[in-house]
Design an enzyme around this catalytic site. Sequence first.
Site, PDB file in Angstrom:
ATOM      1  N   GLY A  46      -5.274  -4.895   9.248  1.00 14.07           N
ATOM      2  CA  GLY A  46      -5.892  -6.120   9.743  1.00 14.07           C
ATOM      3  C   GLY A  46      -5.199  -7.322   9.125  1.00 14.07           C
ATOM      4  O   GLY A  46      -4.473  -7.198   8.131  1.00 14.07           O
ATOM      5  N   GLN A  51      -4.253 -15.868   6.202  1.00  8.43           N
ATOM      6  CA  GLN A  51      -3.411 -15.115   5.245  1.00  8.43           C
ATOM      7  C   GLN A  51      -1.929 -15.453   5.412  1.00  8.43           C
ATOM      8  O   GLN A  51      -1.129 -15.165   4.530  1.00  8.43           O
ATOM      9  CB  GLN A  51      -3.649 -13.612   5.383  1.00  8.43           C
ATOM     10  CG  GLN A  51      -5.049 -13.179   4.915  1.00  8.43           C
ATOM     11  CD  GLN A  51      -5.261 -11.695   5.041  1.00  8.43           C
ATOM     12  OE1 GLN A  51      -5.614 -11.212   6.114  1.00  8.43           O
ATOM     13  NE2 GLN A  51      -5.045 -10.958   3.979  1.00  8.43           N
ATOM     14  N   CYS A  94      -6.605  -5.424   0.269  1.00  7.97           N
ATOM     15  CA  CYS A  94      -6.367  -6.720   0.909  1.00  7.97           C
ATOM     16  C   CYS A  94      -4.899  -7.074   0.722  1.00  7.97           C
ATOM     17  O   CYS A  94      -4.373  -6.989  -0.396  1.00  7.97           O
ATOM     18  CB  CYS A  94      -7.246  -7.790   0.270  1.00  7.97           C
ATOM     19  SG  CYS A  94      -7.042  -9.421   1.020  1.00  7.97           S
ATOM     20  N   LEU A  95      -4.253  -7.492   1.815  1.00  4.83           N
ATOM     21  CA  LEU A  95      -2.831  -7.830   1.725  1.00  4.83           C
ATOM     22  C   LEU A  95      -2.613  -9.070   0.854  1.00  4.83           C
ATOM     23  O   LEU A  95      -1.499  -9.287   0.382  1.00  4.83           O
ATOM     24  CB  LEU A  95      -2.255  -8.044   3.132  1.00  4.83           C
ATOM     25  CG  LEU A  95      -2.309  -6.803   4.044  1.00  4.83           C
ATOM     26  CD1 LEU A  95      -1.829  -7.144   5.451  1.00  4.83           C
ATOM     27  CD2 LEU A  95      -1.500  -5.652   3.460  1.00  4.83           C
ATOM     28  N   HIS A 136     -14.455  -7.775   6.790  1.00  2.00           N
ATOM     29  CA  HIS A 136     -13.434  -8.223   5.822  1.00  2.00           C
ATOM     30  C   HIS A 136     -12.634  -9.394   6.416  1.00  2.00           C
ATOM     31  O   HIS A 136     -12.395 -10.403   5.741  1.00  2.00           O
ATOM     32  CB  HIS A 136     -12.529  -7.026   5.506  1.00  2.00           C
ATOM     33  CG  HIS A 136     -11.394  -7.298   4.565  1.00  2.00           C
ATOM     34  ND1 HIS A 136     -11.292  -6.698   3.331  1.00  2.00           N
ATOM     35  CD2 HIS A 136     -10.279  -8.088   4.683  1.00  2.00           C
ATOM     36  CE1 HIS A 136     -10.181  -7.120   2.737  1.00  2.00           C
ATOM     37  NE2 HIS A 136      -9.545  -7.959   3.545  1.00  2.00           N
ATOM     38  N   GLU A 137     -12.229  -9.260   7.683  1.00  3.03           N
ATOM     39  CA  GLU A 137     -11.393 -10.314   8.305  1.00  3.03           C
ATOM     40  C   GLU A 137     -12.207 -11.568   8.610  1.00  3.03           C
ATOM     41  O   GLU A 137     -11.705 -12.695   8.450  1.00  3.03           O
ATOM     42  CB  GLU A 137     -10.730  -9.784   9.579  1.00  3.03           C
ATOM     43  CG  GLU A 137      -9.834  -8.560   9.399  1.00  3.03           C
ATOM     44  CD  GLU A 137      -8.774  -8.717   8.329  1.00  3.03           C
ATOM     45  OE1 GLU A 137      -8.382  -9.857   8.018  1.00  3.03           O
ATOM     46  OE2 GLU A 137      -8.345  -7.674   7.775  1.00  3.03           O
ATOM     47  N   HIS A 140     -12.412 -13.564   5.650  1.00  2.00           N
ATOM     48  CA  HIS A 140     -11.202 -14.382   5.433  1.00  2.00           C
ATOM     49  C   HIS A 140     -11.295 -15.705   6.193  1.00  2.00           C
ATOM     50  O   HIS A 140     -10.883 -16.751   5.673  1.00  2.00           O
ATOM     51  CB  HIS A 140      -9.947 -13.650   5.920  1.00  2.00           C
ATOM     52  CG  HIS A 140      -9.319 -12.738   4.906  1.00  2.00           C
ATOM     53  ND1 HIS A 140      -8.916 -13.164   3.664  1.00  2.00           N
ATOM     54  CD2 HIS A 140      -9.000 -11.411   4.976  1.00  2.00           C
ATOM     55  CE1 HIS A 140      -8.376 -12.148   3.000  1.00  2.00           C
ATOM     56  NE2 HIS A 140      -8.421 -11.069   3.765  1.00  2.00           N
TER      57      HIS A 140
HETATM   58  O1  K1U Z   1      -7.124  -8.435   5.628  1.00  2.00           O
HETATM   59  C1  K1U Z   1      -6.335  -7.790   4.952  1.00  2.00           C
HETATM   60  O2  K1U Z   1      -6.017  -8.176   3.846  1.00  2.00           O
HETATM   61  C2  K1U Z   1      -5.788  -6.494   5.480  1.00  2.00           C
HETATM   62  C3  K1U Z   1      -6.486  -5.279   4.917  1.00  2.00           C
HETATM   63  C4  K1U Z   1      -7.610  -4.886   5.848  1.00  2.00           C
HETATM   64  C5  K1U Z   1      -8.669  -3.981   5.292  1.00  2.00           C
HETATM   65  C6  K1U Z   1      -8.373  -2.819   4.632  1.00  2.00           C
HETATM   66  C7  K1U Z   1      -9.389  -1.986   4.166  1.00  2.00           C
HETATM   67  C8  K1U Z   1     -10.706  -2.332   4.376  1.00  2.00           C
HETATM   68  C9  K1U Z   1     -10.993  -3.506   5.011  1.00  2.00           C
HETATM   69  C10 K1U Z   1      -9.991  -4.318   5.494  1.00  2.00           C
HETATM   70  C11 K1U Z   1      -5.438  -4.162   4.820  1.00  2.00           C
HETATM   71  O3  K1U Z   1      -4.884  -3.763   5.778  1.00  2.00           O
HETATM   72  S1  K1U Z   1      -5.124  -3.524   3.241  1.00  2.00           S
HETATM   73  C12 K1U Z   1      -3.951  -2.214   3.575  1.00  2.00           C
HETATM   74  C13 K1U Z   1      -4.595  -0.984   4.113  1.00  2.00           C
HETATM   75  O4  K1U Z   1      -5.794  -0.807   4.037  1.00  2.00           O
HETATM   76  C14 K1U Z   1      -3.740   0.061   4.741  1.00  2.00           C
HETATM   77  C15 K1U Z   1      -2.389  -0.113   4.893  1.00  2.00           C
HETATM   78  C16 K1U Z   1      -1.622   0.882   5.477  1.00  2.00           C
HETATM   79  C17 K1U Z   1      -2.206   2.058   5.912  1.00  2.00           C
HETATM   80  C18 K1U Z   1      -3.557   2.235   5.766  1.00  2.00           C
HETATM   81  C19 K1U Z   1      -4.330   1.241   5.185  1.00  2.00           C
HETATM   82 ZN    ZN Z   2      -7.883  -9.183   3.150  1.00  2.00          ZN
END
Ligand code: K1U
Ligand code: ZN
Length: 186
Positions: A46, A51, A94-95, A136-137, A140
Site C-alpha cells: 500500500g 508518503q 510501514c514504508l 493504515h493508509e 496516513h
Molecule cells: O503504507 C505503507 O507504509 C505501506 C505498508 C502497508 C501495510 C503493511 C502492513 C499492514 C498494513 C499496511 C507496506 O506495504 S509495509 C511492507 C509490507 O507489508 C510488505 C512488503 C512486501 C511484501 C509483503 C508485505
Molecule cells: Zn505506512
Amino acid sequence: MAKRDILIIPDKRLRLKSETVKSVDKPLRALVDDMFETMYAAPGIGLAAIQIGVPQRVVTMDLAKKDEAPAPQVFINPEITWSSAEQATYDEGCLSIPEYYEEVARPKKVKVKFLDLEGKEHEIEADGLLATCLQHEIDHTNGVLFIDHISKLKRDMVMKKFKKAAKRGEPVKPGREDDVPEHHIG
Ligand code: K1U
Ligand code: ZN
C-alpha cells in the site's frame, strides 16, 4: 511514470492532514502511476500520496500474493463510514518506518467510501488484510502513523532511532533480528 522517494520518519510532512481531491483528472492519474511504480519498487502492499510528499487523499494498494496476478487498487478520498466493534491484530510495517514491524489492533471490519479513477463513488465492506491496510493508509491521509497505535515506550524508542539516523544522514539498520517477524524475512 517515475519512481519517487518515500518520506521517512521524522519527516514532518508525514504528519500533515492531506487535502480532499477536487477533480479526478490527468495530473491525478499521473500521480497514481507514480505511486504504483514507487509502491511496487519498494516493495509495499500500500502507499498514501503523502508518503511521496503529495498531501492529497489518494491511496494505492495491491494485496495479490507472489504467485497471483497483480491486483492494483486505487482509493481516492477514502473515508471510513463504519467500523466493527470486533478488533483484529496484524503485524504491521510501514514504508516510512523501514524495517520496523509491530502488532497493531484495529477494527476487524470497516466500510469505506471512495472514488475510483473515473470519479465514480463506491462503498465496500472490507475484512482481513484489506481492512487493516485501508485503515493504515487512511491514517496516513490524516497524518497518523501505525506507531501512534502502539505503546508510548515503543514509539519513543523507534522515533529516537530514526531521529539519530536522520541526524547522521544514515539509513536505519534493522535492530535485533526478532524485531522483524519471520514472514517478513526473505
Ligand atoms: O503504507 C505503507 O507504509 C505501506 C505498508 C502497508 C501495510 C503493511 C502492513 C499492514 C498494513 C499496511 C507496506 O506495504 S509495509 C511492507 C509490507 O507489508 C510488505 C512488503 C512486501 C511484501 C509483503 C508485505
Ligand atoms: Zn505506512
